[in-house]
Design an enzyme around this catalytic site. Structure first.
Site, PDB file in Angstrom:
ATOM      1  N   HIS A  63     -67.651 -52.179 129.154  1.00 34.45           N
ATOM      2  CA  HIS A  63     -66.507 -53.084 129.130  1.00 34.45           C
ATOM      3  C   HIS A  63     -66.700 -54.055 127.963  1.00 34.45           C
ATOM      4  O   HIS A  63     -67.745 -54.684 127.841  1.00 34.45           O
ATOM      5  CB  HIS A  63     -66.425 -53.883 130.430  1.00 34.45           C
ATOM      6  CG  HIS A  63     -66.009 -53.087 131.637  1.00 34.45           C
ATOM      7  ND1 HIS A  63     -65.677 -51.752 131.586  1.00 34.45           N
ATOM      8  CD2 HIS A  63     -65.859 -53.452 132.938  1.00 34.45           C
ATOM      9  CE1 HIS A  63     -65.338 -51.342 132.802  1.00 34.45           C
ATOM     10  NE2 HIS A  63     -65.446 -52.338 133.638  1.00 34.45           N
ATOM     11  N   CYS A 106     -67.785 -55.937 137.988  1.00 34.49           N
ATOM     12  CA  CYS A 106     -68.418 -55.509 136.736  1.00 34.49           C
ATOM     13  C   CYS A 106     -68.109 -56.446 135.561  1.00 34.49           C
ATOM     14  O   CYS A 106     -69.003 -56.885 134.832  1.00 34.49           O
ATOM     15  CB  CYS A 106     -67.996 -54.075 136.399  1.00 34.49           C
ATOM     16  SG  CYS A 106     -66.223 -53.803 136.506  1.00 34.49           S
TER      17      CYS A 106
END
Lengths: 351, 351, 351, 351
Positions: free
Chosen positions: C242, C149
Site C-alpha cells: 500500500h 493494514c
C-alpha cells in the site's frame, strides 16, 4: 579471484550480472562503459536499478571504468562479460578478442558463426572446444556466446527429450516478458494490457540457435540437429519470465510420464558434478500441478537458473507431446548463463 | 420485433448480449433470472456493469423477470438466448426446448451431440438444418449452440484455408483474456502480471468443436473434418480479446500471399448477402503491418465481430503456414455470435 | 516452542502467517479450519498458494485441524492467531477468549472497543496492558487486535512526527494493493488497468484506528490522539504494497530534514532492544532518491516489516509536510504484525 | 474551414489532435514536423498509432510538412496547435508568434507569464483577453496555453465550488496514467505493476497553474486565486485517465449534496451556449454510485472532455469536503482542450 570487466553493466541484463558477480566466490566485477559521459562516475549514480533483486550493499560505490585497452590492462582484467547491444558488440568484441581477452557475450552477433561456441552449459558444454578454431582469425583471446533467451530455456527442455526419444519437429509459441526488451526497449504505453505478436529477429534466432546448440560436435565443427523448430514469438505484459508453449513430435513414442522422467532434474547434464557455483541443483523442475508453471510464482526457482516444466501431455489424435516451459529470461536466458559459462571456462582452465 | 428472453443477463457475456440487443432492429431483450432473490428487481440495480461499452440509456430500467414457464409465456417470449453456466444449462435448456422454445445457447453442454447444430455463421450456417433431428427427442422447440470462444475465432480463419488448400494438421496456442473467465471466474491476485497456462476443458473444446464446425453436412449429420487440432490454452493479463498463435500444415503448398488473399474479407462465406444486422462487413481482416493484430488496438474491429489476422508467414524449413489471429472473446466468441445466429434463424423463418 | 493455532490459514494473510511461523524460533503453527469439508485434509491440497514467497518445504504436509474446543486442547494449542473474516471472527474470537485462549486477531471486529488493545508494536506496545480489563467480560483468555493494514503503515510514520513536532491534522490518500482485498475479494476483470476509488469501511478505519493507536495510555484506558485523519482510500492494480500520499500539518514548524531524521530507523520505538525475531532492524527506512519508495522495488524491505518513506517535502505556501509511505499490506499490515505482537506477548509472559 | 498546422503530430497528444481535427467541422489539420528526416513522408508511415481511437480512414495519407516559414505560408496555415516538448517549444512558439501566427500550445513553457492566457475554456475563457498585452512583445500573432493535464481536470471541479462556497485550502493526490508520460516517456519495465510517486515538475505546475486559472481578470492582468493547492503526484499503471483524490477546505460550510449540485453539469460555465463543437454537453458529471468514477469505465465520457466526479463526502471531524475526480489526460488535459480553445478563438474572431 578473477577480475571480470562487465560491458553494458547498467542495462537490465547488466544489473543481473553485477548482482550475481558481486558476491561471487570466484569473480570480482568491474563495470566498464564505452560512454565517455559515464566513465569515472559512481555506478550507483548512473544505473537506474529496477530489477527485483535489491542492489547489493556496496555495489553502488564502484566506479564505471573507461573502456580503453590500456585501462583494461591496468585494471588487471582477466576476462570480459558483455551485455552490449548487438550493433555495438559487432565491433567491440572481436577487437577485444584480438587483443587477447576471453569474452563471454550475450550479444546476438556472431552466434551462428561455425567457430563460435554457443553454449547452454548443461546442454552443450563440450562445444566450448570450438574456441580452438578461433586462433585462425588471428585472435589471441576468444569469444563464447550466450544463446538467445528463449532458446536457452527451450533447449534445456529439448535436450533430454532428443537424447531419449529423438525429435522430428518442434512448434513453439513464446509469451515473452517485457524485461526481455531491455530498459528502453518497450514504451509502457505499448504493452499495458496488451500483447505484441512480434519480436524482431526472434523467431529466426530460436530456429537457428536451437539446431546449433543441440547439434553434435564433430571434430572442429558442430553438426546441426536434424529437426526443425517452428517458432512464433510474442511480447506479453509480464515483468520477468518467458513462458513457452511447446509441441514436440518425437521419433519414438513417448508417454507424458516418460517425458517427465527424463526432464526431472536432468541429472546427466554436461556440467553435472563440476561444482559450478551458479549451476542450479535442478536445471529442470517438473510440476505435477495442472496449472503450473506460472511466471509470477515460479520464475525464481533455482535463483532464476532452473527451467520449470508443466502440463506435459500427449495429444490424443497425433501423439505429439505438449508442455509448458518457463525460464527467467534475464537470468537463465542471459546473465546467469553468462556467469555459468564463465565458471565453466575457469574450471577448464581457459580463463 | 421478436422478444428474446436472456438467461444469464448480468454476467460478462450477458452484459454484451443486453447491450447488443437493446437497440437491435429485430429483437427486444427481456432479462430473465433463475434466482428468486433477483427476480423483480431493476436490471440496473443487480448488474455490476464492467464492460467497456457504456450501459445504454434506459437498459437499467428493465425488470429482471422470473424464470417460470407461465411467466415466459405471459411475457410473450419468442425465443431464448442463454448465457447460463454449463452446469445450470444442462437442465434448463432441454426443458425449455421440450416446451417449444427455440434456444440459442452459449453454454458448453451438448455442443458435441450429433443433432445439435454448433454454428459459427459465416463458416457453417448450413448446419442449422440439424435441428430437424431434434424432434426425435420429443422437443417442440430446439437448441442451437454457440461455439467455444477460442474455437469461434480459430474456425473463421481455418475455413477459407481448408477450402482452398486443405489442412493436414493444426497446432494452436491461445493467449486468452481474463474476461473469458467470467465476472467471478478469476481472482485478481492470480493473474496480475502473470500467465496461467491452463484453462479447464478448453483444449478438448478447441479440438473437438473445430472438427465439428468445419465438418461437412451429410444428410442428417455432420461428418467431422479430417484433420487434428492440437491446442495449448493460456490465460494472460489482457482484458478482452483472445490472441491465437496458429501453425497450419496445409495439404497443398501455400504462400503467405495466397493465404492472405483467401482470408481477406472472406467474401464467399455462408451468410454473405443475407443482410444480417450483426454480420460484420469483413469477417476477417488481414494486417500487413508486422506487429499486428494486438488485442488493445484491434479487438473492436467490426464492433468486435471481425477476426483480425496478421503475421502470415511460411516456415522456411517445413513449409507450414504460421499466423496470429485475434478475436473478441465475449463478442465474436459468445454474445455477438449468439445474436448473429438468432438473426440467421429469423431469416430462415425458424423463430 | 509455543503451538499456535492459525485460523484462516489458507487465505492471503493466512499464507503469509504460515510461512512466517513455519521456521519461527519460538512458534509452531497448526492450521485450523472451521469448515468441516476441509478438516482432516493436507494443507497443501487445500491451499491455492499464490503469494510470492515460495511455500516452505514440508508445510504442505500439515493437516488442517478441526476447530473444536476439545481438539484444540488435545492439540496442545498455546494461543491463537486469527485471520478470519470479520463476520466470522465476531462470534469465534470472543468464544475462544472466554475459554482461556489468548488471541491475536487480524479481524476488524472489536478493534475500537476500549478494553481491546490495538497494537502496532513499535508504536504502542504499552497498550497491551488493556487486556487486564478484559477479565471483566468474564474471559479467562484475551484478545489483542492487529490494526487495519493502511493504519499500520500510517501510524508507524506518524508516531515519531507526533512525538517531536505535534500534529494538527492529517490528510492521506492511499493506493492499495489488490492482495488487500483477499483471495476472492476482487475479480480480475474489475481492476485490470483500473483504479477503484472506494474500499468499504476503510476510511473510517484509518480515521478511528489511527487516533486509538496514537493515543496515550491513561490508567486502564487509551486517551485518543487529538488530531483528525482525513482519508481517501483507493484500490490500484499493484499486487502487494500500500502506497500512501500523506499531508501533515505539524504543530511546530518542521523542515524535511528534521522529519527525515526523526523517521530514520525510528530508534526509540517501543520494542527497541527487546530482541523480537520479527522486528525489523529499521521500522522505517527513509529514501533520499526523488522517486522512491515504489511498491515493486521496495515492498520487501525488512522482509516486508519495514515501512519506506520518501519524497519528504514542505509545501511552500502552507508549511505542511508531505511525504510518501509504503508498506507491505499483508506483512506489516497483517500477518507480520500478528507475529510480532505474538512475540511481544511471549516476551511479556502473557502467552 | 481554417487550416491548422499541428506541431508534434505523431506523439500521444498529437495522435489525439489529428483524430479530433480530421473530421472537425471548422478545422483542417496539416501535420508539420521539425525533423528533416520525417518531412515529406506519409503521416501513416511515420506515426506509431497506439491510442485507443482507431486512426481515421485517410488520415495516414497526409504528408508531414516541413516546418519553415515559407512553407507554412504556402500551405495557407491559419493558425498553429503545438504539442511540442517544452524544451523545443521555448524557441519555436515565440518565433512563430512574432511572425504573426496564433498558437494554441500544450507545452508547459511560458504558462505562468502574466500576458499569456492559460485557458480551461469552461473555467476562464475570459482570460483570453490577455493576448492583447502580447503586442508589447513585438508579436504580430499570439500564444494561448493549454494547462497542465492534472490542473485542467482539477480546476474544472474547483471552479464551481470556489464560486459558491469559497475555498481556503486544497490538498490533492493524483494517480496519473502512463499516457501522460508521452510515447517514449516511460519504459514498460518501470511501471508494470508499480507506482512511481514522482513526476518531475508536476506538483509545482498544479499549484501555480491552478491559482492562475482560477484567478480573476483585473484589467490587463490576472489576480491569482487566494488559496493554496498542496499536490502529491503519482504515476500508476493505468493507460488513460488521471484520477484525483481531492480534499477541499471550503470557506462556507458545504454539504455533499450542495457540492454535487454546483458541480453537476456546471451549467453556467464560461462557454455555455457558445455552440463550440468540442464542448461536452456536461463538463462535469457527478456519480451517485459509491465506487465511481473509475478510469477504465469512465474516462471516455463526453468523448473524453467530461470530468467525472464521485464519492463526494464530508469529513466528519473537520468538515472538509472530499471527492474523487477523473479526466482524460490527453483529451480534456491536452488535445481536446487545445481544440476547444481553438474553437473559442474562432468564435471570438481571433483566428
Amino acid at each position: 579471484m578473477r577480475r571480470v570487466a562487465v560491458l553494458g553493466s547498467t542495462g537490465l541484463v547488466g544489473q543481473r550480472l553485477m548482482a550475481m558477480l558481486w558476491n561471487h566466490p570466484w569473480f570480482e566485477p568491474v563495470p566498464v562503459t564505452l560512454s565517455s559521459d559515464k566513465a569515472g562516475k559512481r555506478y550507483g549514480n548512473v544505473v537506474d536499478w529496477v530489477i527485483d533483486w535489491a542492489m547489493p550493499e556496496g555495489l553502488g560505490e564502484l566506479t564505471l571504468e573507461s573502456y580503453e585497452l590500456n585501462n583494461l590492462k591496468e585494471l588487471g582484467i582477466d576476462f570480459v562479460i558483455s551485455a552490449l547491444p548487438s550493433s555495438v558488440a559487432t565491433e567491440v568484441e572481436p577487437a577485444l578478442a584480438r587483443e587477447g581477452f576471453a569474452i563471454v557475450s550475450n550479444a546476438s552477433s556472431m552466434r551462428l558463426e561455425p567457430d563460435i561456441p554457443l553454449i547452454n552449459p548443461e546442454v552443450n558444454a563440450s562445444h566450448i572446444s570450438l574456441i580452438e578454431e578461433q586462433g585462425k582469425r588471428g585472435w589471441k583471446g576468444f569469444i563464447v556466446k550466450v544463446p538467445n533467451c528463449t532458446t536457452s530455456i527451450l533447449t534445456l527442455t529439448l535436450k533430454p527429450i532428443m537424447d531419449t526419444f529423438g525429435i522430428d519437429l518442434v512448434a513453439v509459441t513464446s509469451m515473452q516478458a517485457i524485461s526481455g526488451a531491455g530498459y528502453h526497449g518497450l514504451p509502457a504505453v505499448k504493452i499495458a494490457g496488451n500483447i505484441i505478436p512480434y519480436i524482431k529477429g526472434e523467431e529466426d534466432k530460436v530456429r537457428e540457435e536451437t539446431k546449433k546448440i543441440l547439434g553434435s560436435l564433430a571434430g572442429s565443427e558442430v553438426k546441426k540437429a536434424g529437426f526443425s523448430v517452428m517458432a512464433s514469438t510474442n511480447r506479453v505484459p509480464v515483468l520477468d519470465g518467458h513462458t513457452l508453449s511447446v509441441f514436440v513430435k518425437t521419433k519414438k513414442t513417448a508417454e507424458p510420464v516418460d517425458i517427465a522422467e527424463v526432464l526431472s532434474e536432468f541429472p546427466n547434464n554436461e556440467i553435472a558434478g563440476m561444482g559450478l557455483p551458479t549451476a542450479p541443483e535442478k536445471p529442470v523442475k517438473v510440476f505435477d500441478a495442472t496449472d503450473r508453471p506460472q511466471p509470477r510464482l515460479d520464475v525464481d526457482i533455482g535463483n532464476g537458473m532452473t527451467v520449470s516444466v508443466g502440463r506435459i501431455r500427449k495429444d490424443p489424435d497425433t501423439g505429439w507431446i505438449k508442455y509448458v516451459a518457463l525460464g527467467h529470461n534475464t537470468v537463465r536466458g542471459a546473465a546467469g548463463n553468462a556467469v555459468l559459462i564463465s565458471e565453466l571456462l575457469l574450471r577448464k582452465g581457459l580463463i
